[in-house]
Design an enzyme around this catalytic site. Structure first.
Site, PDB file in Angstrom:
ATOM      1  N   ASP A 174     -11.857 -42.483  17.486  1.00  0.00           N
ATOM      2  CA  ASP A 174     -12.344 -43.677  16.814  1.00  0.00           C
ATOM      3  C   ASP A 174     -13.844 -43.555  16.551  1.00  0.00           C
ATOM      4  OD1 ASP A 174     -11.652 -46.285  15.887  1.00  0.00           O
ATOM      5  OD2 ASP A 174     -12.892 -47.065  17.506  1.00  0.00           O
ATOM      6  N   THR A 203     -14.640 -46.829   9.773  1.00  0.00           N
ATOM      7  CA  THR A 203     -15.983 -46.602  10.319  1.00  0.00           C
ATOM      8  C   THR A 203     -16.432 -45.161  10.089  1.00  0.00           C
ATOM      9  OG1 THR A 203     -14.977 -46.211  12.465  1.00  0.00           O
ATOM     10  CG2 THR A 203     -15.847 -48.386  12.062  1.00  0.00           C
ATOM     11  N   THR A 204     -15.523 -44.221  10.330  1.00  0.00           N
ATOM     12  CA  THR A 204     -15.895 -42.822  10.122  1.00  0.00           C
ATOM     13  C   THR A 204     -16.193 -42.590   8.647  1.00  0.00           C
ATOM     14  OG1 THR A 204     -14.269 -42.358  11.832  1.00  0.00           O
ATOM     15  CG2 THR A 204     -15.207 -40.476  10.701  1.00  0.00           C
ATOM     16  N   ASP A 252      -7.420 -51.838  15.227  1.00  0.00           N
ATOM     17  CA  ASP A 252      -7.530 -51.410  13.830  1.00  0.00           C
ATOM     18  C   ASP A 252      -6.364 -51.953  13.009  1.00  0.00           C
ATOM     19  OD1 ASP A 252      -9.698 -50.026  14.695  1.00  0.00           O
ATOM     20  OD2 ASP A 252      -8.985 -48.034  14.127  1.00  0.00           O
TER      21      ASP A 252
HETATM   22  P1  ADP Z   1     -11.879 -44.199   9.669  1.00  0.00           P
HETATM   23  O1  ADP Z   1     -12.665 -44.429  10.905  1.00  0.00           O
HETATM   24  O2  ADP Z   1     -12.772 -44.058   8.495  1.00  0.00           O
HETATM   25  O3  ADP Z   1     -10.788 -45.170   9.485  1.00  0.00           O
HETATM   26  P2  ADP Z   1      -9.794 -42.271  10.161  1.00  0.00           P
HETATM   27  O4  ADP Z   1      -9.871 -41.128  11.116  1.00  0.00           O
HETATM   28  O5  ADP Z   1      -8.923 -43.402  10.524  1.00  0.00           O
HETATM   29  O6  ADP Z   1     -11.256 -42.743   9.869  1.00  0.00           O
HETATM   30  O7  ADP Z   1      -9.332 -41.654   8.775  1.00  0.00           O
HETATM   31  C1  ADP Z   1      -9.190 -42.454   7.639  1.00  0.00           C
HETATM   32  C2  ADP Z   1      -8.878 -41.579   6.455  1.00  0.00           C
HETATM   33  O8  ADP Z   1      -7.645 -40.912   6.623  1.00  0.00           O
HETATM   34  C3  ADP Z   1      -8.748 -42.422   5.211  1.00  0.00           C
HETATM   35  O9  ADP Z   1      -9.404 -41.764   4.151  1.00  0.00           O
HETATM   36  C4  ADP Z   1      -7.253 -42.465   4.981  1.00  0.00           C
HETATM   37  O10 ADP Z   1      -6.938 -42.639   3.623  1.00  0.00           O
HETATM   38  C5  ADP Z   1      -6.840 -41.117   5.478  1.00  0.00           C
HETATM   39  N1  ADP Z   1      -5.421 -41.067   5.859  1.00  0.00           N
HETATM   40  C6  ADP Z   1      -4.779 -41.843   6.720  1.00  0.00           C
HETATM   41  N2  ADP Z   1      -3.463 -41.522   6.817  1.00  0.00           N
HETATM   42  C7  ADP Z   1      -3.289 -40.477   5.982  1.00  0.00           C
HETATM   43  C8  ADP Z   1      -2.156 -39.670   5.622  1.00  0.00           C
HETATM   44  N3  ADP Z   1      -0.970 -39.878   6.154  1.00  0.00           N
HETATM   45  N4  ADP Z   1      -2.351 -38.696   4.728  1.00  0.00           N
HETATM   46  C9  ADP Z   1      -3.555 -38.477   4.194  1.00  0.00           C
HETATM   47  N5  ADP Z   1      -4.658 -39.193   4.491  1.00  0.00           N
HETATM   48  C10 ADP Z   1      -4.533 -40.183   5.364  1.00  0.00           C
HETATM   49 MG    MG Z   2      -9.012 -45.425  10.539  1.00  0.00          MG
END
Ligand code: ADP
Ligand code: MG
Length: 550
Positions: free
Chosen positions: A63, A96-97, A393
């Site tokens: 996270d 957030t990331t 989340d």
């Molecule tokens: P954040 O803290 O920004 O939410 P995450 O590690 O949760 O970071 O990653 C979010 C990113 O991963 C987003 O760009 C989302 O569209 C992408 N994402 C989530 N699930 C999938 C998936 N099944 N396939 C491809 N991309 C995905």
């Molecule tokens: Mg996320």
């Protein structure tokens, strides 16, 4: 007295100062160090980080905001970037990331512009135009979503939990989140949905498996009934919420009562007994079978309550009282004397249960409860904590999706669509700002690029394919991290609320602009052991206080 030629010393001795390009480059390096720290966690194939704090506590997480909150950075620009993550977390609970990685990329790319002698004010005004346009485009490419779109909401919840160790039970947790948010939905005076997830109480108790995590249509209170003679379980409960002590008030000042004979003593005690009995009678007469008291309950009153088969809890938290009122429809009564039948709430069942080693009270099966509980179970503390973060989340994203009524597709699809539309937009602006807008457009591609990189894919090929598909008009084309192919994200069910995307873009831009506008860093002499000043010798990637990272 001002001597003619004496140099004027403005700053205190020991103050350090860095100006111009040096200051900007230094700030950008520090921001990039922060962005790099979380980059590898982005997306479903993102890695986890193990954080060890100064007293040896361990957190394993994926996270972004948790990582940034834990690491102790000293550089002022790096701190600004961490604020972006915190703001994003508060407003959306997700992304957030993304926000931090985006801000880092915007800054990194602006270094080239600065080196080409484009003035920072031109860059910032270009970025601002681009950011506003980006949000406008996002709205255009978004799809509607309502509370009735159960499947879409489940997919939003599940996308939000991507990459968290909750993998196997994601479906179960998604269902709980959607049910919880739908339960607490309300409408404001303009008929817009309000989904305030403060009305979802999340409790955790070690033991059992994550699959035992459950939604309670009502409330779980971490307390047991006050007297073992009370019923352990009450069906069709009528609940009184009392915010006054069920005790005889002690006098504020010391007082003594003169008692001359055994008879007087007896009378005095009887009087006390009668008062307590009448308090319990007041409650019993309303038909209440459960009393939740925010204050204390006298031993004798407990005895009378038990005799009347009333289930009672004392010293409940104020926040729980408010949630109970929402869940059961009861009205909190401040003066026991005023308690009437109309103040009572109801629940299908009130029950004391042993969870792990603790006795907890479940006020459940409430009809149409506007406050609910989720009780997280799991084998270890680390698992439970990561489930809690994932659930947070999921709850927030489902809530903001319903509030805004709009969703976008993830996997970098929206980012590529934005990049292309922004490049077109840049040509309509022209001038030097056009350069900045183009740089902004290119920076958007950091999202699909990082998703591909983290999945071990060839990011150059992936980007080329993505651009090709979007040129053809496939606006949902994104990175399929499992197959490595560019795939329609709508078909893959990778959905996100629009707010996660739009807030990430606008807060990343704000942070980048703020950092770019600084061309002079004046820092007071650092105290022994205190933070370093500007360029305090911090190399890019080097941050204090994060042993064991990366
Ligand atoms: P954040 O803290 O920004 O939410 P995450 O590690 O949760 O970071 O990653 C979010 C990113 O991963 C987003 O760009 C989302 O569209 C992408 N994402 C989530 N699930 C999938 C998936 N099944 N396939 C491809 N991309 C995905
Ligand atoms: Mg996320």
């Amino acid at each position: 007295m001002l001597g003619g030629q004496t140099p004027i010393i403005v700053l205190k001795e020991g103050t350090s100062r860095e100006k111009g390009k040096g200051a900007i480059h230094n700030n950008i390096s520090a921001s990039n160090a922060v962005a790099d720290a979380v980059r590898t966690t982005l997306g479903p194939k993102g890695m986890d980080k193990m954080l060890v704090n100064s007293i040896g506590d361990i957190i394993v997480t994926n996270d972004g905001v948790t990582i940034l909150k834990e690491i102790e950075v000293e550089h002022p620009a790096a701190k600004m970037l961490i604020e972006v993550a915190k703001a994003q977390d508060e407003e959306c609970g997700d992304g957030t990331t993304t926000a931090v990685v985006l801000a880092g990329e915007l800054l990194k790319r602006s270094e080239d512009l600065i080196d080409q002698n484009v003035h920072p004010t031109i860059i910032t005004s270009g970025y601002r135009l681009a950011s506003e346009k980006a949000v406008e485009i996002l709205n255009k490419i978004s799809d509607p979503v309502t509370p009735k779109d159960e499947n879409k909401l489940l997919q939003i919840a599940s996308t939000a939990m991507t990459g968290k160790t909750v993998g196997v039970v994601k479906e179960h947790l998604s269902q709980l989140s959607v049910k919880a948010v739908k339960a607490i939905l309300e409408k404001d005076s303009k008929n817009n949905y309000i989904a305030d997830i403060d009305w979802v109480k999340v409790d955790k108790k070690q033991g059992g498996s994550i699959n035992d995590t459950e939604l309670i249509e009502g409330l779980v209170i971490d307390k047991e009934r006050v007297h073992s003679g009370m019923p352990k379980s009450v069906r069709n409960a009528k609940i009184a919420l009392v915010n006054s002590a069920i005790e005889i008030k002690k006098t504020e000042v010391d007082s003594s009562i003169k008692i001359d004979s055994p008879k007087q003593l007896q009378e005095f005690l009887t009087e006390e007994e009668n008062m307590l009995r009448s308090m319990v009678d007041t409650i019993a007469k309303t038909g209440a079978s459960v009393v939740i008291c925010q204050k204390g309950i006298d031993d004798l009153a407990q005895h009378y309550l038990a005799k009347a088969k009333i289930f009672a809890i004392r010293r409940a938290k104020e926040s729980d009282m408010k949630k109970l009122a929402k869940a059961t429809g009861a009205r909190i009564v401040n003066n026991l004397k005023n308690l009437t039948k109309q103040d009572l709430g109801s629940a299908g069942r009130v029950e004391e249960r042993k969870i792990g080693n603790d006795d907890m009270t479940f006020i459940m099966e409430c009809k149409n409860p506007k406050a609910v509980s989720i009780l997280i179970r799991g084998g270890t503390e680390h698992v439970i904590d990561e489930v809690e973060r994932g659930l947070h989340d999921a709850l927030r994203t489902v809530a903001v999706a319903i509030e805004d009524g709009k969703l976008i597709t993830g996997g970098g699809s929206a980012a590529i669509e934005l990049a292309q539309a922004l490049r077109d937009y840049a040509t309509t602006v022209g001038g030097r700002e056009q350069m900045a807008i183009e740089v902004f457009a290119n920076a958007m591609e950091i999202i699909p690029r990082t998703l591909a990189e983290n999945a071990g894919l060839d990011f150059i090929n992936t980007l080329i394919d993505l651009r090709k598909e979007h040129k053809k008009g496939n606006k949902y084309a994104g990175v399929n991290v499992d197959t490595g192919k560019v795939t329609d994200m709508k078909k893959l069910n990778v959905l996100e609320p629009i707010r996660v995307g739009s807030r990430a873009i606008s807060s990343a831009t704000e942070a980048a602009i703020m950092i770019l506008r600084i061309d002079d860093v004046i820092a007071a002499k650092s105290m022994p052991g205190g933070g370093g000043g500007p360029g305090g010798g911090m190399p890019p990637g080097g941050m204090g206080g994060m042993p064991g990272m990366m």
